[in-house]
Design an enzyme around this catalytic site. Structure first.
Site, PDB file in Angstrom:
ATOM      1  N   CYS A 176     -63.606 -94.642  91.559  1.00  0.00           N
ATOM      2  CA  CYS A 176     -64.016 -94.765  90.161  1.00  0.00           C
ATOM      3  C   CYS A 176     -62.886 -94.481  89.186  1.00  0.00           C
ATOM      4  CB  CYS A 176     -65.188 -93.825  89.886  1.00  0.00           C
ATOM      5  SG  CYS A 176     -66.560 -94.020  91.030  1.00  0.00           S
ATOM      6  N   HIS A 216     -70.990 -98.202  83.729  1.00  0.00           N
ATOM      7  CA  HIS A 216     -69.900 -97.817  84.618  1.00  0.00           C
ATOM      8  C   HIS A 216     -69.550 -98.935  85.605  1.00  0.00           C
ATOM      9  CE1 HIS A 216     -67.234 -95.559  87.068  1.00  0.00           C
ATOM     10  NE2 HIS A 216     -68.099 -95.035  87.906  1.00  0.00           N
TER      11      HIS A 216
END
Length: 385
Positions: free
Chosen positions: A84, A334
């Site tokens: 991420c 996200h």
């Protein structure tokens, strides 16, 4: 050679299942280049942040794929993967290329297309960022991993579910004004606490959503900007990056993120600032507990006090330390590989005074991007120009 951001662009974050990574990336890359008055042939390199292309789209080798998609097939290109934190890592490599003199103009972008798969497939793909032998094979997914971190934190510091829920309430409220955000709905503390349980003590609205999207910035040297008469949108004051053990059980504490703390200290040293100089921050709130731990890693709060930021209004847009005016990962979304770049796009708007949730007199901005449960982290400090 100091680095600056000449321009930036971002798609909306949300469901783009009708599109492809090359289309999403191409859209923002060409928009960013056009905004700077540049063309693909002006670039020395194309850097791409992406985590799950080969897992979701059956597409690897995205560097040359996406360079070709924007009309720069002969330009040096590479994909960076750090879970991420792929976007933040991609940007830092672009900055290092500029600062070293190896390049004068680098496109640093990120893209992720997650909604092509069902939630079980996405969850399994995300789990590749955890320790396969010691975490995944034992049945842990990231909601479970962050639930362990949250439970331990709540035990150590007597923090309540309602305290964590305040983070989600704040960030969803901020997202309402952001046209790029996935969610446009405010929540109450009760709605967060009573939403569908996903891994006790975390519930649905404690977690960020599955998202598609792309973001890009054009990073150039000050000399290149002057020679081309560009008008940069931000200066890069400092960057930092650090790592930690991948599996939770190999760390000294699961209620801290020391990699982020080390990355922050490196960025502060390079920028010549402290956390007290930061006017606005975008931090990696993949779960509500993640924002709390981020604030402590950055030095904005002492251990155990990070939850008070949202509860007491200190991290609101008009608070003493504004955090995630964009809506954060919880509200804005996200798309993993794009998130770290998207944070920078948001912060350049803050520094220019044009953000929909504008922080008054924002002059120093911070981006905090985390991979997995904290095994990799980047911190970037931007200033106005």
């Amino acid at each position: 050679m100091p680095a600056t951001i000449a321009s930036g662009a971002s798609t909306t974050y949300g469901d783009h299942a009708e599109s492809s990574s090359r289309e999403l990336f191409g859209e923002v890359a060409l928009e960013a280049l056009d905004s700077a008055g540049l063309t693909p042939t002006d670039l020395d390199a194309v850097y791409v942040g992406n985590f799950m292309g080969d897992l979701i789209e059956d597409q690897g080798h995205m560097g040359p794929l996406l360079a070709d998609a924007i009309g720069a097939p002969e330009t040096a290109s590479v994909r960076f993967e750090s879970a991420c934190a792929s976007g933040g890592a991609t940007f830092r490599q672009a900055v290092l290329a500029i600062e070293s003199g190896a390049a004068d103009a680098v496109l640093a972008g990120g893209v992720e297309l997650m909604s092509l798969a069902d939630i079980e497939h996405v969850t399994d793909a995300l789990a590749n960022a955890a320790d396969e032998m010691y975490e995944n094979e034992q049945g842990l997914t990231f909601p479970g991993i962050y639930a362990l971190m949250a439970r331990r934190y709540m035990h150590e510091f007597d923090v309540s579910r309602e305290d964590l829920a305040a983070v989600s309430v704040k960030n969803h409220a901020n997202a309402v004004a952001n046209p790029l955000a996935q969610f446009q709905r405010e929540l109450t503390v009760e709605e967060v606490v009573e939403s569908k349980p996903i891994a006790t003590p975390l519930a649905l609205y404690d977690a960020c959503p599955v998202s598609d999207g792309a973001s890009a910035v054009v990073v150039v040297s000050e000399a290149f900007a002057a020679a081309r008469d560009l008008d940069p949108v931000a200066s890069v004051l400092g960057t930092g990056q650090s790592s930690d053990a991948l599996a939770l059980h190999d760390r000294g504490s699961i209620s801290r993120t020391p990699a982020a703390a080390r990355a922050a200290q490196e960025a502060y040293r390079e920028a010549g600032v402290t956390v007290d100089d930061v006017d606005v921050a975008e931090v990696h709130d993949c779960f509500t507990i993640a924002e709390v731990m981020a604030l402590e890693a950055l030095g904005a709060y002492d251990p155990g006090a990070g939850a008070r930021g949202a509860v007491d209004g200190e991290t609101a847009v008009d608070g003493s330390f504004p955090v995630n005016p964009s809506g954060g990962l919880l509200g804005k979304g996200h798309p993993v590989g794009a998130t770290g770049i998207g944070q920078l796009v948001e912060l350049t708007k803050q520094l220019r005074g044009v953000h929909p949730n504008q922080v008054t007199d924002a002059a120093v901005a911070l981006a905090h991007n985390v991979g997995g449960s904290g095994a990799s982290a980047t911190v970037t400090i931007l200033g106005g120009v």
